[in-house]
Scaffold this motif. Structure first.
Motif, PDB file in Angstrom:
ATOM      1  N   LYS A   1     -47.823  35.800  28.074  1.00 13.51           N
ATOM      2  CA  LYS A   1     -47.672  36.896  27.106  1.00 13.51           C
ATOM      3  C   LYS A   1     -47.574  36.335  25.704  1.00 13.51           C
ATOM      4  CE  LYS A   1     -43.792  38.660  26.075  1.00 13.51           C
ATOM      5  NZ  LYS A   1     -42.427  39.187  25.873  1.00 13.51           N
TER       6      LYS A   1
ATOM      7  N   HIS B   1     -45.086  33.795  19.184  1.00 15.78           N
ATOM      8  CA  HIS B   1     -45.019  32.832  20.288  1.00 15.78           C
ATOM      9  C   HIS B   1     -45.900  33.285  21.443  1.00 15.78           C
ATOM     10  CE1 HIS B   1     -41.398  35.343  21.498  1.00 15.78           C
ATOM     11  NE2 HIS B   1     -42.053  35.305  22.645  1.00 15.78           N
TER      12      HIS B   1
ATOM     13  N   GLU C   1     -36.454  21.468  26.993  1.00 16.58           N
ATOM     14  CA  GLU C   1     -36.730  20.558  25.876  1.00 16.58           C
ATOM     15  C   GLU C   1     -37.530  21.338  24.842  1.00 16.58           C
ATOM     16  OE1 GLU C   1     -36.087  18.441  23.584  1.00 16.58           O
ATOM     17  OE2 GLU C   1     -35.810  16.835  25.054  1.00 16.58           O
TER      18      GLU C   1
ATOM     19  N   CYS D   1     -29.990  25.810  24.705  1.00 14.68           N
ATOM     20  CA  CYS D   1     -30.962  26.665  25.391  1.00 14.68           C
ATOM     21  C   CYS D   1     -30.347  27.518  26.486  1.00 14.68           C
ATOM     22  CB  CYS D   1     -32.064  25.813  26.029  1.00 14.68           C
ATOM     23  SG  CYS D   1     -32.809  24.607  24.919  1.00 14.68           S
TER      24      CYS D   1
ATOM     25  N   CYS E   1     -28.351  31.106  26.239  1.00 14.03           N
ATOM     26  CA  CYS E   1     -29.047  32.395  26.298  1.00 14.03           C
ATOM     27  C   CYS E   1     -29.632  32.660  27.682  1.00 14.03           C
ATOM     28  CB  CYS E   1     -30.206  32.428  25.312  1.00 14.03           C
ATOM     29  SG  CYS E   1     -29.726  32.986  23.675  1.00 14.03           S
ATOM     30  N   HIS E   2     -30.323  31.663  28.222  1.00 11.38           N
ATOM     31  CA  HIS E   2     -31.031  31.876  29.487  1.00 11.38           C
ATOM     32  C   HIS E   2     -30.088  32.130  30.668  1.00 11.38           C
ATOM     33  CE1 HIS E   2     -35.320  31.181  28.424  1.00 11.38           C
ATOM     34  NE2 HIS E   2     -34.733  30.758  27.314  1.00 11.38           N
TER      35      HIS E   2
ATOM     36  N   LEU F   1     -35.084  33.559  33.567  1.00 11.53           N
ATOM     37  CA  LEU F   1     -36.233  33.812  32.693  1.00 11.53           C
ATOM     38  C   LEU F   1     -36.138  35.199  32.073  1.00 11.53           C
ATOM     39  CD1 LEU F   1     -39.087  32.517  35.016  1.00 11.53           C
ATOM     40  CD2 LEU F   1     -37.865  31.252  33.237  1.00 11.53           C
ATOM     41  N   PHE F   2     -36.724  35.337  30.912  1.00 11.05           N
ATOM     42  CA  PHE F   2     -36.804  36.637  30.250  1.00 11.05           C
ATOM     43  C   PHE F   2     -38.131  37.317  30.568  1.00 11.05           C
ATOM     44  CE2 PHE F   2     -33.646  34.459  27.681  1.00 11.05           C
ATOM     45  CZ  PHE F   2     -32.747  35.473  27.381  1.00 11.05           C
ATOM     46  N   SER F   3     -39.186  36.547  30.649  1.00 12.21           N
ATOM     47  CA  SER F   3     -40.532  37.111  30.738  1.00 12.21           C
ATOM     48  C   SER F   3     -40.947  37.401  32.170  1.00 12.21           C
ATOM     49  CB  SER F   3     -41.525  36.116  30.133  1.00 12.21           C
ATOM     50  OG  SER F   3     -41.448  34.888  30.826  1.00 12.21           O
TER      51      SER F   3
END
Ligand code: HEC
Length: 158
Positions: A37, A55, A119, A139, A142-143, A152-154
């Protein structure tokens, strides 16, 4: 906002230390992977400072299988490719690369961060990893909230 101030600012502070840590490799060839996406984060968004721009997300074949099955096996890699957003006239175009974020699945090695190694490479430069051993803070903070979705968000669309 506080926990977000890592990508570029905090990133620099950790650059030296990170470069000495054998970590997550640069995702060679990711531009040939599956495009997941694309999204633009505009000025005024709470995450603009860290994630502002366009992004694109890419998934290697193992990660594509993971998105589909809901189970990510070791070797799955997802890339977050952040570029400057250039608005000219009524168009939106890609500018220079700001940072290349990477998540690599290795359930055992990265057990403390949900089985994912994190990373990020400043300006997409393989020689400039900026997260190193700071993944939990920079990182995973949030995740971690996405535990029920494999962190994962997506999701993958057709
Ligand atoms: C402020 C919260 C936040 C932090 C901190 C954060 N991420 Fe994310 N990340 C997100 C969000 C939100 C998305 C979903 C973007 C989308 O849907 O297009 C995402 C997506 C991703 C993805 C694509 C897979 C997914 O979850 O959808 C990768 C890879 C990624 N981030 C890597 C990183 C790396 C590496 C770091 C540390 C340098 C990091 N992220 C730090 C919020 C965060």
């Amino acid at each position: 906002m506080g926990k977000v101030a890592f990508w570029l600012l905090g990133a620099l502070a950790f650059a030296v230390q990170a470069s000495e840590t054998p970590g997550i490799g640069y995702p060679e060839g990711y531009r040939d992977w599956r495009h997941v996406k694309t999204m633009e984060i505009k000025p005024g968004h709470a995450l603009y400072e860290s994630f502002g721009g366009i992004h694109h997300l890419y998934a290697n074949p193992e990660a594509v299988e993971g998105y589909r099955s809901g189970r990510f096996r070791d070797g799955a890699v997802i890339v977050f490719d952040l570029l400057e957003a250039r608005h000219e006239g009524n168009t939106l175009a890609e500018g220079g690369r700001k940072v290349l974020g990477v998540m690599v699945r290795d359930a055992r090695k990265h057990a403390s961060t949900g089985g994912w190694g994190f990373e990020a490479f400043a300006a997409g430069d393989p020689k400039r990893p900026v997260v190193g051993e700071d993944a939990a803070k920079a990182c995973f903070g949030c995740h971690a909230a996405r535990q029920s979705d494999n962190y994962l968000f997506s999701s993958l669309r057709d």
